[in-house]
Every structure is written in C-alpha cells, then in structure tokens.
Design an enzyme around this catalytic site. Structure first.
Site, PDB file in Angstrom:
ATOM      1  N   GLU A 127      -1.442  -8.518   4.829  1.00 20.45           N
ATOM      2  CA  GLU A 127      -0.856  -9.008   6.375  1.00 20.45           C
ATOM      3  C   GLU A 127      -2.770  -8.446   7.325  1.00 20.45           C
ATOM      4  O   GLU A 127      -2.230  -8.678   8.128  1.00 20.45           O
ATOM      5  CB  GLU A 127      -0.441  -8.165   6.593  1.00 20.45           C
ATOM      6  CG  GLU A 127      -0.275  -6.479   7.022  1.00 20.45           C
ATOM      7  CD  GLU A 127      -0.762  -5.506   5.456  1.00 20.45           C
ATOM      8  OE1 GLU A 127      -0.856  -5.884   4.631  1.00 20.45           O
ATOM      9  OE2 GLU A 127      -0.730  -4.204   5.615  1.00 20.45           O
TER      10      GLU A 127
ATOM     11  N   CYS B 265       0.531  -1.087   0.102  1.00 18.54           N
ATOM     12  CA  CYS B 265      -0.420   0.445  -0.435  1.00 18.54           C
ATOM     13  C   CYS B 265       0.633   1.079  -0.005  1.00 18.54           C
ATOM     14  O   CYS B 265       1.943   1.584  -1.545  1.00 18.54           O
ATOM     15  CB  CYS B 265      -0.906   0.175   1.568  1.00 18.54           C
ATOM     16  SG  CYS B 265      -1.928   0.791   0.966  1.00 18.54           S
TER      17      CYS B 265
ATOM     18  N   HIS C  64      -3.413  -5.363   0.503  1.00 19.10           N
ATOM     19  CA  HIS C  64      -3.725  -5.001   1.615  1.00 19.10           C
ATOM     20  C   HIS C  64      -3.519  -7.365   2.383  1.00 19.10           C
ATOM     21  O   HIS C  64      -4.019  -7.413   3.427  1.00 19.10           O
ATOM     22  CB  HIS C  64      -3.831  -5.359   3.201  1.00 19.10           C
ATOM     23  CG  HIS C  64      -3.128  -3.262   3.485  1.00 19.10           C
ATOM     24  ND1 HIS C  64      -2.591  -3.235   4.369  1.00 19.10           N
ATOM     25  CD2 HIS C  64      -4.474  -2.085   3.174  1.00 19.10           C
ATOM     26  CE1 HIS C  64      -2.080  -1.917   4.271  1.00 19.10           C
ATOM     27  NE2 HIS C  64      -3.382  -1.481   3.697  1.00 19.10           N
TER      28      HIS C  64
END
Lengths: 82, 240
Positions: free
Chosen positions: B205, B86, B203
């Site tokens: 994660e 990002c 994302h």
C-alpha cells in the site's frame, strides 16, 4: 501472593539481541562470557488463593500472553516471599 | 468490495490503506476502531501496519486480544478473507491465524528500504493474478520482520504451497544478501492452509502510485481485488 515468570527464547531459536550484547562485552574487553541469551522477567502479585489455582492461572497467563510458545519457553516461580 | 480496516492504538498505515483501497482502487473502505466488537461481514478485513500498543511485550501480542479480534478470528475461521500487512502480519501470527512468529531482525537494525519479492504461488486471493516467479518491488519498514517457524512448520508451509513471497535479488535469486531481516527461508509473506488468511511484511500500500517511486504494490492489490470480485460474483457453477 507473589510470583515470577521467566520467559526466554527456546534454545533452538536464534537470539540476535543476546549475540549483540555478547559482542558488546567483547568490545568492552570481557572475554569471560562465552555466550549471552536475553530473556524477560515478569513479577506478578496475585490475590490470595490456593496454590494449585494460582499455578493454573499463571500457566495460562504465561502460555496465552507473556510467552509466544512458537519461539519462547517459560518458568513459573511461585512463593509467599518472592 | 466492502473492506474494513482495523485501527489499533499505534496503527500508522490505516489511512494509507484507506487511501489506496478507497481513492486509488475505488473500493468501499471503512476504518474500525479496535474497541468495536463486531467486524460484520465485509468482503475483506485488513489489519494495517504500525506499532499496535507500541509493540509492548512482543509485536502484536497485546493487539491480538483487542476487543475486535474475537470477531475477526471468528470471521476468519468462517472463511472470511483477512489480510495483514507488516504489523497486521505480526498480529495474525500472534493470534494463531497464521503459523510461525516474527522476531527481531537478525541485523538488529530497523530496515526501511525497498526490497524485491519473488511470487512463489498464485494459489491465494492476493497472488492469483500475478505470475509465479514474477519479481515485484516493495518497501519494507520494520524492526521485527524475521520470520521463524520450526522445521516441521516450514515443511508444512512448503508442502501446502503456503509461501506467497520470498525476498530475492532483482533477478529472482534467493540469496542471503537479498534477505533484509534474516527470515527463515527468506519468507516475506504466507497464507494459511485454507488460503483465506494471509500476511506479508512488505508494504504494497506504500507503493501503489508512480509518484511514490514504485507502483508494484498496486499490481499485488489489484490482484487481490480482482480475486475478491471473481469469488463474490454469483456463479452458475457454484456447487458446495
């Protein structure tokens, strides 16, 4: 010494913000504007130095920091009484 | 694997990154403040998500000149593995470590949704253990994810197989309605020609545990860790 750097998107790059402003104008009833492109203006104050030196450092600042050359172009205005 | 994640003023996914790579993937993660000047020689450097320097001027524009970045650039140019998520992707583009730029979303909205990503190539550490054409779901949360590059640059990305992920429908179709931000060619993630630097707007994660509603991100990050373990393992066939 004062200077101004104007940064704007290259003409080939789509400008969603400019288009949104244009649309806003239409909602307000302004039909006179055919298109809007948004840019940025930076007013800089430099220490006294020869004009060529000032131009060089302004070009460097515009190219390295103030504009992203992938999507933007810039104009440098240098003047004593900007 | 030794991982270093850089923390900029305004990073907000640094701890998510540390948690997922550390607690979930059981790797050694260290956070590095941006004012440090030496990144050292970890197996992986991560530039996490967030809004470094409040996105002032342009996203990533100020962060790319943070003191740590000179060392990160050298690490990358020497072949070190760098992953930008990002805001990290935006910083890598600003730094010139990845080609192109990320502009304001074409829709002008901050998009905070789950999207489907189509794996375009397995030729990168991040995608090596995925399948080409595989569809993985991942959250996005950005206002400036609209990837742009000029025509010559796009051709180069395609010719060199540098596009890692494209926004697609759940069935794998590349359609305008599946593109959340107006990205050129529906690009969600890319790598450099040398394939050691890569970035993506989504994302993974934030989608690494079933409790979060989606764990497809873990599949991507496991692929990355496995790739790193393979390349760091001493091999008898290693001939430069």
């Amino acid at each position: 010494m004062k200077a101004r750097i104007i940064v704007r998107l290259k003409p080939t790059v789509h400008d969603p913000q400019g288009e949104a402003i244009h649309e806003g104008f239409e909602h307000m009833g302004y039909r006179q504007f055919v298109a809007v492109r948004q840019g940025k203006v930076f007013d800089l104050e430099l220490q006294d130095m020869p004009e060529e030196e000032a131009s060089a450092v302004l070009r460097e600042a515009a190219h390295k920091v103030l504009a992203n050359p992938v999507i933007e172009e810039y104009v440098i205005e240098l003047g004593e009484k900007r | 694997m030794k991982i270093k994640a850089v923390v900029f003023p305004g990073s907000n996914c640094d701890h998510d990154t540390q948690y997922v790579f550390g607690d979930v993937l059981k790797q050694d993660v260290e956070l590095v403040w941006h004012k440090e000047t030496q990144i050292g020689s970890p197996d992986l450097v991560i530039l996490p998500g967030g809004f470094a320097y409040g996105d002032y001027l342009r996203t990533g524009a100020m962060a790319r000149y943070s003191p740590i970045m000179a060392s990160v650039e050298k690490y990358a140019r020497d072949g070190g593995i760098v992953f930008g998520i990002c805001n990290g992707f935006q910083i890598l583009c600003e730094a010139g470590l990845l080609p192109g730029a990320l502009m304001k979303n074409a829709c002008l909205q901050f998009r905070c949704i789950h999207v489907d990503l189509r794996v375009e190539t397995t030729q990168s550490p991040l995608t090596r253990h995925l399948r080409q054409g595989q569809i993985l779901r991942s959250p996005i949360a950005h206002g400036d994810g609209n990837y742009y590059i000029d025509q010559a640059g796009l051709n180069e990305l395609i010719d060199n197989d540098c596009i890692l992920f494209r926004y697609s429908t759940p069935e794998g179709l590349i359609l305008p309605e599946a593109n959340p931000n107006g990205s050129l060619y529906s690009i969600a993630g890319i790598c450099n020609r040398e394939r050691n630097v890569f970035g993506m707007m989504p994302h993974p994660e934030r989608a690494a545990e079933a409790a979060l509603g989606c764990a497809d991100g873990l599949i991507m990050l496991q692929s990355l860790i496995r790739s790193l373990q393979e390349t760091s393992r001493p091999s008898v066939a290693t001939v430069a």
